[in-house]
Design a protein around this motif. Sequence first.
Motif, PDB file in Angstrom:
ATOM      1  N   PHE A  68       0.841  -1.192   0.000  1.00 23.44           N
ATOM      2  CA  PHE A  68       0.000   0.000   0.000  1.00 23.44           C
ATOM      3  C   PHE A  68       0.879   1.246   0.000  1.00 23.44           C
ATOM      4  O   PHE A  68       0.672   2.174  -0.773  1.00 23.44           O
ATOM      5  CB  PHE A  68      -0.927   0.017   1.218  1.00 23.44           C
ATOM      6  N   LEU A  69       1.885   1.254   0.875  1.00 20.89           N
ATOM      7  CA  LEU A  69       2.799   2.395   0.938  1.00 20.89           C
ATOM      8  C   LEU A  69       3.596   2.541  -0.354  1.00 20.89           C
ATOM      9  O   LEU A  69       3.826   3.656  -0.835  1.00 20.89           O
ATOM     10  CB  LEU A  69       3.722   2.259   2.144  1.00 20.89           C
ATOM     11  N   ALA A  70       4.014   1.420  -0.943  1.00 20.97           N
ATOM     12  CA  ALA A  70       4.724   1.476  -2.222  1.00 20.97           C
ATOM     13  C   ALA A  70       3.815   2.009  -3.330  1.00 20.97           C
ATOM     14  O   ALA A  70       4.233   2.835  -4.147  1.00 20.97           O
ATOM     15  CB  ALA A  70       5.248   0.088  -2.589  1.00 20.97           C
ATOM     16  N   GLY A  71       2.573   1.555  -3.352  1.00 15.39           N
ATOM     17  CA  GLY A  71       1.620   2.054  -4.344  1.00 15.39           C
ATOM     18  C   GLY A  71       1.326   3.525  -4.152  1.00 15.39           C
ATOM     19  O   GLY A  71       1.177   4.277  -5.115  1.00 15.39           O
ATOM     20  N   ASN A  72       1.246   3.957  -2.913  1.00 19.59           N
ATOM     21  CA  ASN A  72       1.035   5.365  -2.624  1.00 19.59           C
ATOM     22  C   ASN A  72       2.222   6.185  -3.121  1.00 19.59           C
ATOM     23  O   ASN A  72       2.053   7.250  -3.717  1.00 19.59           O
ATOM     24  CB  ASN A  72       0.826   5.570  -1.125  1.00 19.59           C
ATOM     25  N   PHE A  73       3.440   5.695  -2.904  1.00 20.32           N
ATOM     26  CA  PHE A  73       4.634   6.380  -3.389  1.00 20.32           C
ATOM     27  C   PHE A  73       4.619   6.478  -4.910  1.00 20.32           C
ATOM     28  O   PHE A  73       4.881   7.538  -5.477  1.00 20.32           O
ATOM     29  CB  PHE A  73       5.894   5.653  -2.923  1.00 20.32           C
ATOM     30  N   VAL A  74       4.302   5.378  -5.569  1.00 21.75           N
ATOM     31  CA  VAL A  74       4.258   5.360  -7.039  1.00 21.75           C
ATOM     32  C   VAL A  74       3.169   6.324  -7.526  1.00 21.75           C
ATOM     33  O   VAL A  74       3.393   7.091  -8.467  1.00 21.75           O
ATOM     34  CB  VAL A  74       3.999   3.936  -7.566  1.00 21.75           C
ATOM     35  N   GLY A  75       2.004   6.276  -6.904  1.00 25.78           N
ATOM     36  CA  GLY A  75       0.908   7.150  -7.321  1.00 25.78           C
ATOM     37  C   GLY A  75       1.201   8.626  -7.143  1.00 25.78           C
ATOM     38  O   GLY A  75       0.805   9.453  -7.958  1.00 25.78           O
ATOM     39  N   VAL A  76       1.913   8.973  -6.086  1.00 25.37           N
ATOM     40  CA  VAL A  76       2.205  10.377  -5.816  1.00 25.37           C
ATOM     41  C   VAL A  76       3.406  10.875  -6.600  1.00 25.37           C
ATOM     42  O   VAL A  76       3.356  11.953  -7.201  1.00 25.37           O
ATOM     43  CB  VAL A  76       2.431  10.582  -4.292  1.00 25.37           C
ATOM     44  N   HIS A  77       4.482  10.110  -6.630  1.00 30.66           N
ATOM     45  CA  HIS A  77       5.729  10.622  -7.173  1.00 30.66           C
ATOM     46  C   HIS A  77       5.992  10.240  -8.621  1.00 30.66           C
ATOM     47  O   HIS A  77       6.631  10.994  -9.343  1.00 30.66           O
ATOM     48  CB  HIS A  77       6.921  10.147  -6.324  1.00 30.66           C
TER      49      HIS A  77
END
Length: 81
Positions: A68-77
């Motif tokens: 989830f945190l990795a997906g959030n990072f990918v989605g944001v950055h």
Amino acid sequence: MGVGGFGFGLSAERQPFGDDVITHPLVIYFFIVGVLLLALRAALRRPVPEVIPERALTAGCFVGLALFLAGNFVGVHLLAR
């Protein structure tokens, strides 16, 4: 659980369910996981730890959270560009 966590992480920045804490995508993700585990228990008529070991359930939760945190990072950055 990892794929679901990553998918929810990709959309977390947009807050698709609302701006409240209870409607944060991480909370919704773990709510859905809980409902699916209850459905599995009802379908099999056996406790879930008899079917899936407790260590695997715990590892799945942590993997789902990490992705989830990795997906959030990918989605944001990465996808924002």
